[in-house]
Design a protein around this motif. Structure first.
Motif, PDB file in Angstrom:
ATOM      1  N   GLU A   1       0.836  -1.202   0.000  1.00 40.15           N
ATOM      2  CA  GLU A   1       0.000   0.000   0.000  1.00 40.15           C
ATOM      3  C   GLU A   1       0.868   1.249   0.000  1.00 40.15           C
ATOM      4  O   GLU A   1       0.554   2.238  -0.692  1.00 40.15           O
ATOM      5  CB  GLU A   1      -0.922  -0.012   1.208  1.00 40.15           C
ATOM      6  CG  GLU A   1      -1.934   1.130   1.214  1.00 40.15           C
ATOM      7  CD  GLU A   1      -2.813   1.107   2.459  1.00 40.15           C
ATOM      8  OE1 GLU A   1      -4.051   1.126   2.306  1.00 40.15           O
ATOM      9  OE2 GLU A   1      -2.255   1.087   3.564  1.00 40.15           O
TER      10      GLU A   1
ATOM     11  N   ARG B   1       3.650   1.577  -1.397  1.00 42.35           N
ATOM     12  CA  ARG B   1       4.188   1.741  -2.752  1.00 42.35           C
ATOM     13  C   ARG B   1       3.109   2.136  -3.760  1.00 42.35           C
ATOM     14  O   ARG B   1       3.356   2.177  -4.967  1.00 42.35           O
ATOM     15  CB  ARG B   1       4.860   0.444  -3.200  1.00 42.35           C
ATOM     16  CG  ARG B   1       6.192   0.134  -2.472  1.00 42.35           C
ATOM     17  CD  ARG B   1       7.352   0.868  -3.099  1.00 42.35           C
ATOM     18  NE  ARG B   1       8.589   0.725  -2.349  1.00 42.35           N
ATOM     19  CZ  ARG B   1       9.693   0.114  -2.793  1.00 42.35           C
ATOM     20  NH1 ARG B   1       9.699  -0.445  -3.986  1.00 42.35           N
ATOM     21  NH2 ARG B   1      10.784   0.089  -2.058  1.00 42.35           N
ATOM     22  N   GLY B   2       1.901   2.390  -3.247  1.00 41.00           N
ATOM     23  CA  GLY B   2       0.827   2.861  -4.129  1.00 41.00           C
ATOM     24  C   GLY B   2       0.027   1.760  -4.787  1.00 41.00           C
ATOM     25  O   GLY B   2      -0.695   2.025  -5.763  1.00 41.00           O
TER      26      GLY B   2
ATOM     27  N   SER C   1      -3.085  -0.774  -5.135  1.00 37.01           N
ATOM     28  CA  SER C   1      -4.483  -0.780  -4.701  1.00 37.01           C
ATOM     29  C   SER C   1      -4.821  -2.061  -3.961  1.00 37.01           C
ATOM     30  O   SER C   1      -4.105  -3.069  -4.042  1.00 37.01           O
ATOM     31  CB  SER C   1      -5.408  -0.637  -5.909  1.00 37.01           C
ATOM     32  OG  SER C   1      -5.368  -1.811  -6.714  1.00 37.01           O
TER      33      SER C   1
ATOM     34  N   SER D   1       8.151  -1.054  -7.808  1.00 36.86           N
ATOM     35  CA  SER D   1       6.905  -0.420  -7.363  1.00 36.86           C
ATOM     36  C   SER D   1       5.729  -0.669  -8.287  1.00 36.86           C
ATOM     37  O   SER D   1       4.628  -0.184  -8.026  1.00 36.86           O
ATOM     38  CB  SER D   1       7.106   1.106  -7.249  1.00 36.86           C
ATOM     39  OG  SER D   1       8.107   1.411  -6.316  1.00 36.86           O
TER      40      SER D   1
END
Length: 389
Positions: free
Chosen positions: A31, A33-34, A36, A90
């Protein structure tokens, strides 16, 4: 305490040191690291799929290997490399591929190590229960430490902790005793026709019960930290919740061979594991207050430990020793592979839709596990200690 006990304790300690950070906090790192929630579910599923595909192959290698520590060494080294490759990554797709290999080789060590340690225990060289319980105790320490680092330094500390722990696993794997094949027939090929008959009997019900009850931890393993954090609980509290479950697991493992627990059949242990799962996940989905949530964590003794010991006891009593690692790995591939992969994907969508209420979907595999445990109880007519030939 003899040298072999120390070596196995060091290995299990290093493994569960790594697991104590990876299991509850890897989704937090994703999360951070972006990634979803839906992608976190798919990445988790890729890891479980890796376990499903690799574990049986590695276990058969272990059953046939002249020195049982060699497969564990190879998988420990590969897991370390795969975890280290997470550091610069990432993007969802590369992470999905890395999760496949990292989880396959990291979690794939456990059925091999369990079978190896169990053989050493049966030979009177080590005490299995205390050695395995030591690993769980280290998990608690890692849980608190990783949670504290998260609060102090942020989510990137998780992957650093995991990579460091994986390095310790490699070092400890190289100190394990050599080990030998289970018996003179260890190198023989499996008679898959015979094995198919076993699967259609008690073994099949034992595998289904274990897979579904253990697989029912899918939401817990991948989304409980995120769900409880969203409810306002700190990382320290979440670490304490995980630690509570593991501490009761340690107590159960320690006493599993004594008194009433020592006399329970595999089917009975699997049955109480399923009942505990129905109660635990159903009530946790309601978002209970924190004191009650801690009480529900005590059910980990049933949902995980009783289920784990139940299948392990079945394997020891009913399966030829030369196939112990293979059967353990098939169990791991199903519970930690197929069912957990499906649970992980479903949990990602359930968490995105209902938050902590997504725990409710874990009632499905728990219910199937209960039916399978009842069926196992009905079809098992083997006297204690007799092997299936």
């Amino acid at each position: 305490m003899n040298a072999n006990t120390l070596r196995f304790s060091a290995y299990f300690g290093a493994f569960y040191l790594t697991l104590g950070a990876f299991l509850p906090y890897f989704p937090v790192w994703l999360e951070g690291r972006g990634i979803s929630a839906e992608w976190i579910g798919w990445i988790g599923a890729a890891g479980y799929a890796g376990r499903f595909l690799i574990s049986p192959i590695a276990a058969r290698w272990s059953d046939k290997a002249r020195l049982q520590r060699h497969p564990i060494r190879a998988m420990a080294l590969t897991a370390l490399v795969a975890f280290a490759m997470h550091l610069p990554t990432s993007s969802p797709w590369p992470l999905l591929v890395l999760a496949f290999f990292a989880s396959a080789c990291f979690f794939g060590q456990i059925p091999l190590a369990d079978a190896f340690a169990m053989r050493e225990s049966r030979a009177g060289k080590i005490p299995f229960g205390p050695v395995r319980a030591f690993g769980s105790a280290v998990f608690v320490i890692a849980n608190f430490t990783a949670g504290a680092l998260l609060d102090l330094t942020g989510s990137e500390s998780v992957i650093v902790f995991v990579v460091t722990g994986a390095a310790f696993v490699v070092v400890s794997a190289f100190t394990l005793p050599d080990g030998e094949p289970a018996d003179a027939e260890a190198g023989q090929k499996i008679d898959w026709v015979q094995f198919g008959r076993l699967v259609r009997g008690p073994l099949g019900w034992a595998l289904l019960a274990s897979a579904c009850i253990q697989g029912g931890h899918g939401f817990y393993y991948y989304f409980s930290t995120l769900a409880w954090e969203a409810q306002g609980h700190s990382k320290l509290i979440i670490g304490a919740l995980w630690a509570t479950g593991v501490m009761i697991e340690i107590a159960f493992l320690w006493w599993s061979g004594k008194g009433v627990l020592g006399r329970m059949s595999p089917a009975q242990l699997l049955g109480v594991g399923a009942l505990g799962s129905l109660l635990r996940w159903g009530l946790t989905a309601l978002g209970p207050p924190l004191p009650f949530l801690f009480m529900l964590q005590l059910l980990h003794a049933l949902t995980y430990a009783a289920t784990y010991i139940g299948f392990l006891r079945f394997a020891v009593e009913a399966i030829p020793q030369r196939h112990t690692a293979t059967v353990q790995a098939i169990n791991s591939a199903l519970s930690g592979g197929v069912v957990m992969a499906l649970a992980s994907v479903a949990s990602g969508y359930a968490f995105a839709w209902a938050g902590a209420g997504g725990f409710v979907i874990m009632l499905v595999p728990a219910a199937i596990g209960l039916v399978a445990a009842i069926a196992l109880h009905r079809v098992s007519a083997l006297p204690s200690g007799k092997e299936i030939d």
